[in-house]
Design a protein around this motif. Structure first.
Motif, short mmCIF file in Angstrom:
data_model
loop_
_atom_site.label_atom_id
_atom_site.label_comp_id
_atom_site.label_asym_id
_atom_site.label_seq_id
_atom_site.Cartn_x
_atom_site.Cartn_y
_atom_site.Cartn_z
N GLN A 115 0.84 -1.20 0.00
CA GLN A 115 0.00 0.00 0.00
C GLN A 115 0.87 1.25 0.00
N ALA A 116 0.62 2.13 -0.95
CA ALA A 116 1.33 3.40 -0.99
C ALA A 116 0.83 4.30 0.12
N LEU A 117 1.75 4.88 0.88
CA LEU A 117 1.39 5.76 1.99
C LEU A 117 1.45 7.23 1.61
N ILE A 118 1.97 7.52 0.42
CA ILE A 118 2.01 8.91 -0.03
C ILE A 118 2.18 8.92 -1.55
N ASP A 119 1.62 9.93 -2.19
CA ASP A 119 1.78 10.13 -3.63
C ASP A 119 2.57 11.41 -3.82
N THR A 120 3.82 11.28 -4.23
CA THR A 120 4.67 12.46 -4.30
C THR A 120 5.44 12.54 -5.61
N ASP A 121 4.74 12.73 -6.67
CA ASP A 121 5.39 13.16 -7.91
C ASP A 121 5.31 14.68 -7.97
N PHE A 122 6.29 15.30 -8.61
CA PHE A 122 6.43 16.76 -8.54
C PHE A 122 6.22 17.39 -9.91
N GLU A 123 5.16 16.97 -10.58
CA GLU A 123 4.91 17.44 -11.93
C GLU A 123 4.63 18.93 -11.98
N TYR A 124 3.89 19.44 -10.99
CA TYR A 124 3.45 20.83 -11.05
C TYR A 124 4.07 21.73 -9.98
N GLY A 125 4.83 21.18 -9.09
CA GLY A 125 5.44 22.00 -8.05
C GLY A 125 6.11 21.14 -7.01
N THR A 126 6.52 21.76 -5.91
CA THR A 126 7.24 21.05 -4.85
C THR A 126 6.31 20.42 -3.83
N GLN A 127 4.98 20.50 -4.06
CA GLN A 127 3.97 19.87 -3.21
C GLN A 127 4.07 20.33 -1.76
N GLY A 310 18.84 46.67 18.66
CA GLY A 310 19.13 45.78 17.55
C GLY A 310 18.85 44.32 17.87
N THR A 311 18.48 43.59 16.84
CA THR A 311 18.21 42.16 16.95
C THR A 311 18.99 41.44 15.86
N ILE A 312 19.56 40.28 16.21
CA ILE A 312 20.40 39.51 15.29
C ILE A 312 19.68 38.21 14.93
N TYR A 313 19.59 37.95 13.62
CA TYR A 313 19.03 36.69 13.13
C TYR A 313 20.05 36.03 12.21
N VAL A 314 20.03 34.71 12.13
CA VAL A 314 20.76 34.04 11.06
C VAL A 314 19.99 34.25 9.75
N ARG A 315 20.70 34.17 8.63
CA ARG A 315 20.03 34.29 7.33
C ARG A 315 20.49 33.16 6.42
N PRO A 316 19.88 31.99 6.55
CA PRO A 316 20.28 30.86 5.71
C PRO A 316 20.08 31.17 4.24
N GLN A 317 20.95 30.60 3.40
CA GLN A 317 20.91 30.83 1.96
C GLN A 317 20.24 29.70 1.20
N GLY A 318 19.64 28.75 1.92
CA GLY A 318 19.04 27.59 1.28
C GLY A 318 17.90 27.95 0.34
N GLN A 319 17.73 27.12 -0.69
CA GLN A 319 16.72 27.39 -1.71
C GLN A 319 16.20 26.07 -2.27
N VAL A 320 14.89 25.99 -2.48
CA VAL A 320 14.25 24.81 -3.05
C VAL A 320 13.54 25.24 -4.32
N LEU A 321 13.83 24.55 -5.44
CA LEU A 321 13.27 24.93 -6.73
C LEU A 321 12.60 23.74 -7.40
N HIS A 322 11.49 24.01 -8.06
CA HIS A 322 10.84 23.01 -8.88
C HIS A 322 11.60 22.86 -10.19
N ARG A 323 11.68 21.61 -10.70
CA ARG A 323 12.27 21.36 -12.01
C ARG A 323 11.12 21.07 -12.98
N PRO A 324 10.51 22.11 -13.54
CA PRO A 324 9.30 21.88 -14.34
C PRO A 324 9.56 21.09 -15.62
N PHE A 325 10.81 21.07 -16.07
CA PHE A 325 11.09 20.41 -17.35
C PHE A 325 11.25 18.90 -17.22
#
Length: 1007
Positions: A115-127, A310-325
């Motif tokens: 039994q599949a517990l999740i359907d996670t194809d990324f055809e249209y976005g990162t879900q 003043g207040t100090i925050y970290v600023r992570p540079q991480g990025q998540v992108l969809h691969r539409p092609f």
């Protein structure tokens, strides 16, 4: 008896003279059962139980080690240790043993319907409805996007600049507002940022992730680009009010708790003011770390006057992108410093059922593949332009790029990078000049080796699970567990980084059971050990997030990492039964499955040459541990890219003039590089040129100790070049160049020659003057005294590369199907009505999973031992009204923010003496006029006179966020700052007011 050929291939054959040559077999075999051993490479029998000349001179079978060792009487000295051996044994009986592929993780034939517990194809976005994305620095997040677009009409980014200017008709956000930018023409301008300047109406600016080296300056796509306002995660600021001072453009920040930062990390500073002008607000790269509570950044313009607040925050540079092609997802931490992480994790924790197995599989490229826009040459100098940011650093040992597919063969091969000329351009030297200056063919590039960063995929979270990991050098099968409880009990105070022994009656032994850099779990939350002061006191990062507590238990997170060379079924190097020689730069089908109930087994595998699944390593957990091998079989699917560095500890005193440092282990470090040596008070960065010793008890040699840097430096260099001439006095590899007009921010020294300096990024202008090269830490050699009771930490100073990871569909299945166990149907029904006026909208109530739980009792975040990871499955919603001419629109709003500050209660409204086994919480707004802003409508229906209901079983279950959290009132810490919140909202479309009641039913997967 049944005669069989052993399939185990992980034997160790050592040829030698008679009585010397030996064989170690990874299986315990009684002597009377070993029949024959033949060297099939040379067609020579080397052991025969019935031949006195071919016997074993010694024979040892160890059931505890599961090995058999024998020394041959025959002469094997002319053979090779890599020769293939055939080993024949007598089994007790005839039996059929199927391949691992054909049995599930509890050794049943795979004949039942999975039994599949999740359907996670990324055809249209990162879900995002099924997956959560999170970027952190040292487990500390920054901000998340709201659903509110800002209506931006234009965005520009000048060439050779990082300053992005955004235009809109009105309502420009104020300075310090977090924003999320999506789909600009240049990807370096996309991601999470902070507003740095604003005119309050039509214009604001922020800092891109890299300098624009293209000629494209109008980066606004009118069809796609959008900027959302953001919200800052609760408790994400670094401590209380910092002390900020300046000297010229150098700004020194002293925090009230350990900051947990590393050089190269980015921070966001908001809310400062200067007595005269130029307060240091904005985004900055950490250039210097003086101590655990003090670091230095550099501004473009010097602040004038005293700096306050003043207040100090970290600023992570991480990025998540969809691969539409191609229907996938690509993401990276884009790390320039240590402990930067980007994670993609399923919203759901998949429920394990005893007697069955769970399998996760994924199509993933774990070694980054760079899409190339151009591949050109001038002589042997080859220039590559990539489609997106490449994150490559030059001149760092261990970073290797492999080019393949060019028709002109001189372009192809594996090369060290000689220079980086832009965020998407770099160069290498070919072995010979290519036959064409512009390459042809279907060429590609992949970064095949690096240090200080890892990509991971599997079914795991921060504390438990199984996964594959590639750290730039080695592929591992990993089991993570946080079940081991260290000695004693501790006190943890909300907002404090100090964890201390509560009482001597429960003694702790921090120095003997933990290492600096370890991760520990307190009240369900993970923290990194920054410093160990004694057996009774240690420092963590981030500061403790939960409710203040005493007599708390601490668990240590332990990872069993099995390298590819030690896999026990198939090493995937072409020598195993499958013949598979894995190429991690190509897309692979990764498989992992497990059985739990505390002592099940784990398998890691792949899809092989013939397209069939095979397993490479199997780990048994029975008859091994004294506790469950991980806390729970309920786990999420997860991908992670992290710059967690290799770490070790000082093993002998290091004097201030020492040129070699002895350490507990050198495993995972490059042969040359830069290390950080630190305790609570001193941070010294040292370059080393070699390593002596192997693995444990090694030594870093050829040390260059801390240097003071230089100011007012003149560099003779061409624009677009990485190497120039200048004085090298006071300079060491790794130091940051902080004249941002001459070099991109974040540039550092990679190589020092005789009167020459090479930098990690190309110069923006020729022959700059007045350049500052900042010290990394201590400006001279320091004394570090070895003490087992006060350890000194050593780690790689920064990653040599910030890798990307690409993944496509992710499958999680349960062998034998998931049986929906019978459980209680919980119900909350309002006994008091809410009056909704004509044309008005009002919220009736909200529901969420409780933030923490243990012993079947729910509580506020950090009050109980565990973060609540259960699934809350909605069943039905009923609405009734006493108005017989009503016309009501009822909606279920997911993660909207209620307008009132209403306390959460348990499912029976905290009623005394009423039995309650639900682990959910309710906030009721009956009798009030609460409204909801934001969020997403997940279901709805109309109610006329009387009552109506809707089946909610098709709505996704409610859960928690990766970090957990959750406030005590319903209008604070809503997902992703805490658990999902579902609010029932009624809009009265009729001409008269209506009195409305609501009832909700749900079930809970508590196990």
């Amino acid at each position: 008896m049944s005669r069989k050929v052993l399939l185990e291939t992980g034997y160790t054959f050592t040829p030698g003279e008679s009585g010397v040559g030996s064989l170690i077999i990874p299986k315990a075999i009684l002597r009377e059962r070993l029949i024959l051993i033949t060297n099939v490479t040379t067609n020579t029998v080397i052991y025969n139980f019935s031949d006195a000349n071919l016997k074993a001179t010694t024979y040892t079978s160890s059931s505890s080690a599961n090995t058999t060792t024998l020394v041959f009487n025959s002469i094997t000295s002319g053979m090779s240790s890599t020769d293939k051996l055939q080993i024949i044994v007598d089994e007790y009986d005839e039996k059929f043993t199927p391949s691992e592929t054909y049995v599930d993780p509890v050794n049943k034939f795979r004949v039942s319907t999975a039994q599949a517990l999740i359907d996670t194809d990324f055809e249209y976005g990162t879900q995002i409805s099924k997956w959560e994305n999170l970027s952190t620095i040292n487990s500390r997040p920054f901000s998340f996007a709201s659903a509110t677009g800002l209506g931006v009409t234009g965005i520009t980014l000048s060439t050779s600049s990082r300053t992005v200017t955004s235009f809109l008709p009105s309502g420009a956000p104020s300075v310090g507002t977090p924003i999320a930018v999506q789909d600009c023409y240049l990807n370096i301008a996309n991601g999470n940022f902070i507003v740095e300047t604003s005119n309050g109406s039509t214009q604001f600016t922020y800092t891109a992730r890299a300098v624009n080296t293209s000629t494209v300056t109008d980066i606004f796509d009118p069809n796609k680009t959008v900027i959302y306002s953001g919200s800052i995660y609760t408790g994400s600021a670094i401590g209380g009010t910092p002390t900020i001072t300046s000297s010229g453009t150098a700004v020194t920040i002293t925090t009230t708790i350990p900051h947990g930062l590393a050089i190269g990390n980015e921070v966001a500073i908001t809310g400062t003011s200067a007595a005269t002008s130029n307060p240091p607000n904005g985004s900055f790269v950490v250039a210097t770390i003086n101590s655990a509570t003090q670091f230095v950044i550099y501004t473009q313009t010097a602040p004038v006057g005293a700096i306050s607040s003043g207040t100090i925050y970290v600023r992570p540079q991480g990025q998540v992108l969809h691969r539409p092609f191609d229907g996938g997802v690509i993401f990276s931490s884009n790390a320039n410093g240590n402990y930067e992480s980007t994670t993609r994790q399923t919203r759901r924790y998949f429920r394990y059922q005893s007697g069955k197995g769970i399998q996760v599989s994924s199509g993933t490229i774990i070694k980054p593949n760079l899409q190339i826009d151009s591949l050109t040459s001038s002589g042997t100098t080859v220039t590559i332009q990539t489609k997106e940011q490449h994150n490559i650093l030059p001149g760092v040992p261990g970073t290797v790029v492999t080019i393949s597919g060019a028709n002109e063969s001189a372009y192809n091969g594996s090369f060290a990078i000689t220079s980086v000329t832009g965020y998407n351009t770099f160069q290498y030297t070919a072995l010979s000049a290519p036959s064409a200056t512009t390459a042809s063919g279907s060429y590609s590039a992949s970064v095949t080796g690096w240090y200080g960063a890892s990509n991971r995929l599997g079914i795991f979270d921060a504390q438990n699970g199984i996964f594959f990991e590639f750290d730039g050098q080695t592929l591992y099968a990993v089991r993570r567990s946080s079940t081991y409880q260290i000695s004693g009990k501790v006190t943890a105070t909300n907002g404090s980084s100090v964890i201390s022994r509560t009482d001597n009656s429960f003694p702790t032994s921090f120095t003997k059971q933990l290492n600096m850099g370890d991760f520990i779990v307190i009240r369900g939350q993970s923290y990194r050990v920054v410093d160990i002061a004694s057996d009774s006191s240690l420092t963590i990062s981030p500061a403790y997030r939960g409710a203040t507590t005493s007599f708390a238990i601490v668990s240590r997170t332990v990872e069993l990492r099995i390298p590819q060379s030690q896999w026990n079924i198939d090493k995937c190097d072409g020598t195993g039964p499958s013949g598979y020689n894995i190429d991690l730069s190509k897309m692979q089908m990764f498989y992992m499955d497990y059985s739990w109930y505390g002592a099940g087994f784990i398998r890691w595998g792949f899809r092989g040459l013939d397209g069939n699944v095979f397993y490479a390593h199997k780990l048994a957990n029975n008859n091994v541990n004294t506790e469950a091998y991980m806390r729970s079989g309920n786990l999420p699917a997860r991908y992670e890219s992290t710059s967690e560095p290799p770490k070790t500890q000082l093993s002998a005193t290091l004097a201030s003039g020492g040129t070699a440092v002895s350490v507990a282990s050198t495993v995972g470090f490059p042969t040359a590089g830069t290390i950080l040596v630190r305790n609570a008070n001193l941070y010294e960065y040292m370059n080393y040129t070699g390593i002596s010793g192997s693995g444990t008890n090694g030594t870093f040699t050829g040390l260059t100790r801390g240097r003071a840097g230089v100011t007012g430096l003149t560099i003779t260099i061409n624009a677009g070049s990485n190497t120039g001439t200048a004085t090298t006095t006071g300079i060491q590899i790794g130091q940051r160049v902080v004249n941002t007009n001459a070099f991109p921010e974040g540039t550092f020294v990679t190589t020092i020659g005789t009167g020459t300096l090479t930098f990690s990024q190309a110069a923006l202008s020729a022959n700059p003057t007045g350049v500052t090269i900042a010290p990394m830490g201590a400006t001279s050699g320091q004394n570090f005294t070895y003490s087992a009771g006060d350890p000194v930490a050593i780690e790689l100073a920064y990653p040599t590369y910030g890798p990307t990871i690409s993944h496509w569909g992710t499958s999680v299945i349960m062998d034998g199907r998931f049986d929906d166990d019978k459980s209680l149907v919980f119900t909350f029904g309002q006994r008091s009505s809410t009056t909704v006026g004509a044309g008005a909208t009002a919220a009736l109530f909200s529901i969420r999973v409780s933030p923490s739980v243990d012993n079947g009792v729910s509580a506020a975040f950090g009050a109980r031992e565990l973060i609540n990871r259960m699934q809350l499955t909605l069943r039905a919603l009923d609405i009734t009204t006493t108005n017989f001419s009503a016309n009501l629109l009822v909606t279920a709003v997911l993660n909207g923010t209620p307008s009132s500050s209403t306390n959460w209660t348990n499912a029976v409204a905290n009623a005394s003496g009423v039995v309650n086994s639900s682990l959910a919480q309710i906030a009721s707004y009956a009798g009030g006029s609460t409204t909801v802003s934001g969020g997403e409508v997940t279901a709805g229906f109309f109610v006329g006179s009387g009552a109506n209901s809707i089946d909610l079983s098709q709505v996704r279950d409610l859960g928690n966020s990766i970090l957990g959290g959750g406030g005590t009132t319903s209008n604070t810490q809503i997902y992703p700052d805490g658990p999902d919140t579902l609010t029932i909202v009624v809009t009265n479309l009729s001409g008269s007011s209506a009195n409305v009641f609501g009832r909700l039913s749900w079930t809970e997967a508590q196990a």
